[in-house]
Every structure is written in C-alpha cells, then in structure tokens.
Design a protein around this motif. Structure first.
Motif, short mmCIF file in Angstrom:
data_model
loop_
_atom_site.label_atom_id
_atom_site.label_comp_id
_atom_site.label_asym_id
_atom_site.label_seq_id
_atom_site.Cartn_x
_atom_site.Cartn_y
_atom_site.Cartn_z
N THR A 85 53.45 50.84 105.84
CA THR A 85 54.87 51.13 106.01
C THR A 85 55.17 52.47 105.37
N THR A 86 55.84 53.36 106.10
CA THR A 86 56.20 54.66 105.55
C THR A 86 57.32 54.47 104.54
N VAL A 87 57.13 55.04 103.35
CA VAL A 87 58.13 54.97 102.29
C VAL A 87 58.99 56.24 102.31
N ARG A 88 58.35 57.37 102.42
CA ARG A 88 58.99 58.68 102.57
C ARG A 88 57.94 59.60 103.18
N ALA A 89 58.29 60.83 103.45
CA ALA A 89 57.36 61.74 104.10
C ALA A 89 56.02 61.77 103.38
N ASP A 90 54.95 61.47 104.10
CA ASP A 90 53.57 61.47 103.62
C ASP A 90 53.24 60.38 102.59
N TRP A 91 54.14 59.49 102.29
CA TRP A 91 53.88 58.39 101.35
C TRP A 91 54.02 57.08 102.08
N VAL A 92 52.97 56.23 101.96
CA VAL A 92 52.96 54.96 102.66
C VAL A 92 52.63 53.81 101.71
N ARG A 93 53.22 52.65 102.03
CA ARG A 93 52.90 51.41 101.30
C ARG A 93 51.85 50.70 102.11
N LEU A 94 50.72 50.41 101.48
CA LEU A 94 49.60 49.78 102.16
C LEU A 94 49.33 48.40 101.59
N GLU A 95 48.92 47.51 102.46
CA GLU A 95 48.36 46.22 102.06
C GLU A 95 46.88 46.29 102.38
N LEU A 96 46.06 46.07 101.37
CA LEU A 96 44.60 46.16 101.52
C LEU A 96 43.97 44.80 101.28
N HIS A 97 43.05 44.41 102.16
CA HIS A 97 42.26 43.19 101.96
C HIS A 97 40.87 43.64 101.49
N LEU A 98 40.54 43.28 100.25
CA LEU A 98 39.28 43.72 99.65
C LEU A 98 38.10 42.94 100.21
N ASP A 99 36.99 43.63 100.39
CA ASP A 99 35.77 42.97 100.87
C ASP A 99 35.27 41.96 99.83
N GLU A 100 35.40 42.30 98.57
CA GLU A 100 35.03 41.40 97.47
C GLU A 100 36.12 41.45 96.43
N ALA A 101 36.42 40.32 95.80
CA ALA A 101 37.46 40.27 94.77
C ALA A 101 37.06 41.14 93.57
N ILE A 102 38.05 41.79 92.97
CA ILE A 102 37.81 42.59 91.76
C ILE A 102 38.67 42.04 90.63
N ASP A 103 38.17 42.19 89.41
CA ASP A 103 38.89 41.78 88.22
C ASP A 103 39.76 42.94 87.78
N VAL A 104 41.08 42.74 87.76
CA VAL A 104 42.00 43.83 87.44
C VAL A 104 42.44 43.81 85.97
N VAL A 105 41.80 42.98 85.16
CA VAL A 105 42.12 42.89 83.74
C VAL A 105 40.95 43.45 82.94
N ALA A 106 41.26 44.34 82.00
CA ALA A 106 40.22 44.95 81.17
C ALA A 106 39.83 44.08 79.98
N SER A 107 40.60 43.07 79.67
CA SER A 107 40.34 42.22 78.52
C SER A 107 39.13 41.32 78.75
N SER A 108 38.38 41.06 77.69
CA SER A 108 37.25 40.13 77.78
C SER A 108 37.72 38.69 77.58
N ARG A 109 38.99 38.49 77.24
CA ARG A 109 39.51 37.15 76.96
C ARG A 109 39.92 36.38 78.21
N PHE A 110 40.26 37.10 79.27
CA PHE A 110 40.61 36.42 80.51
C PHE A 110 40.39 37.36 81.69
N SER A 111 40.47 36.79 82.88
CA SER A 111 40.26 37.57 84.10
C SER A 111 41.39 37.31 85.09
N ASN A 112 41.56 38.26 86.00
CA ASN A 112 42.52 38.10 87.10
C ASN A 112 41.90 38.78 88.32
N PHE A 113 41.26 37.97 89.15
CA PHE A 113 40.59 38.50 90.33
C PHE A 113 41.57 38.60 91.49
N ARG A 114 41.46 39.70 92.25
CA ARG A 114 42.33 39.93 93.40
C ARG A 114 41.52 40.26 94.63
#
Length: 144
Positions: A85-114
């Motif tokens: 979806t175009t947000v403004r000139a040359d800027w777009v909002r994208l929805e991406l489906h990842l080939d493999e889930a990634i952990d978006v939390v840097a902490s070693s105490r818990f994880s959050n895979f997306r």
C-alpha cells in the motif's frame, strides 16, 4: 498494486497533455502550473521535489509475490511480498511472509518468533525507524 512513478520525460508529457486538455475545456494554465499539478497527483509537495526524486533513479516497486531478502530488527530473512500500500511518494507499507520464522527478541530470557512482518519502507528499501544501534528496523532487497 499502484503504478510506479513516471520518468521526468513522462511527467513532462503528462503535464503537457493536462494543459492541452484544460485548454480544450476553456481553462488556460501555464506549463509550470501543469507540472505542479502532476507533482501533486503523485504525492509531491511541488514540481521541484518530484523532479529531484525522479533524478535519483527508479525506486523499487516491491510487487506482490516478489521474493525479497533483508533484515528485521537485525535478524536476516527471506520472504514473499504479500501486500503493498502506498503511504506517500516512494514509501510503501508492505506485508511480508517470511520463509522461516525469526526471533525478534534479543533477550536470552524469552523469544518471540514471527512469520509475518508489516513495515513501511522508502525508495532505498529501508524503514525510517531505527534500532538502538542506529540501523533501520527493516531493510529489504529484491531477489532475482
């Protein structure tokens, strides 16, 4: 999907045709005014801003179904563009489906895979938002 920006030559031709159409309808405007109108139609503040953006070369179109690679919160991934979806000139909002889930939390105490990421990227393929180390939260490259 939204149409990509025209080249500078195409934008000038659009302005010329607009001016001629308005003249046929009884409204006379100058070429500069028609260039401003074309710039506004493409989401730019004025012709000078659009002209400068066009001089920078074509930006990525990020078509739906395209394969991309990049990093999200410093985690590498490959993905498929699911929506755009175009947000403004040359800027777009994208929805991406990842080939493999990634952990978006840097902490070693818990994880959050997306497996899905939503983000806004500009003409260079990265977000305005930054991580604490100054890197863009989302960086993308089109895969061949």
């Amino acid at each position: 999907m939204n149409a990509p920006l025209p080249t500078a030559r195409q934008a000038k031709e659009l302005a010329k045709r607009l001016r001629m159409k308005l003249a046929d309808d009884g409204t006379e405007i100058g070429h500069g005014a028609s260039l401003e109108m074309i710039a506004h139609q493409h989401g730019f503040r004025d012709w000078n801003t659009m002209s400068a953006a066009l001089a920078g070369g074509p930006s990525h179109d990020w078509p739906i179904g395209a394969k991309v690679s990049g990093t999200y919160l410093s985690q590498p991934f490959t993905a498929t563009v699911m929506s755009r979806t175009t947000v403004r000139a040359d800027w777009v909002r994208l929805e991406l489906h990842l080939d493999e889930a990634i952990d978006v939390v840097a902490s070693s105490r818990f994880s959050n895979f997306r497996r899905r990421i939503f983000g806004v990227v500009g003409p260079k393929g990265h977000s305005e938002e930054r991580t604490s180390d100054g890197q863009p939260q989302l960086q993308l490259n089109l895969l061949p």
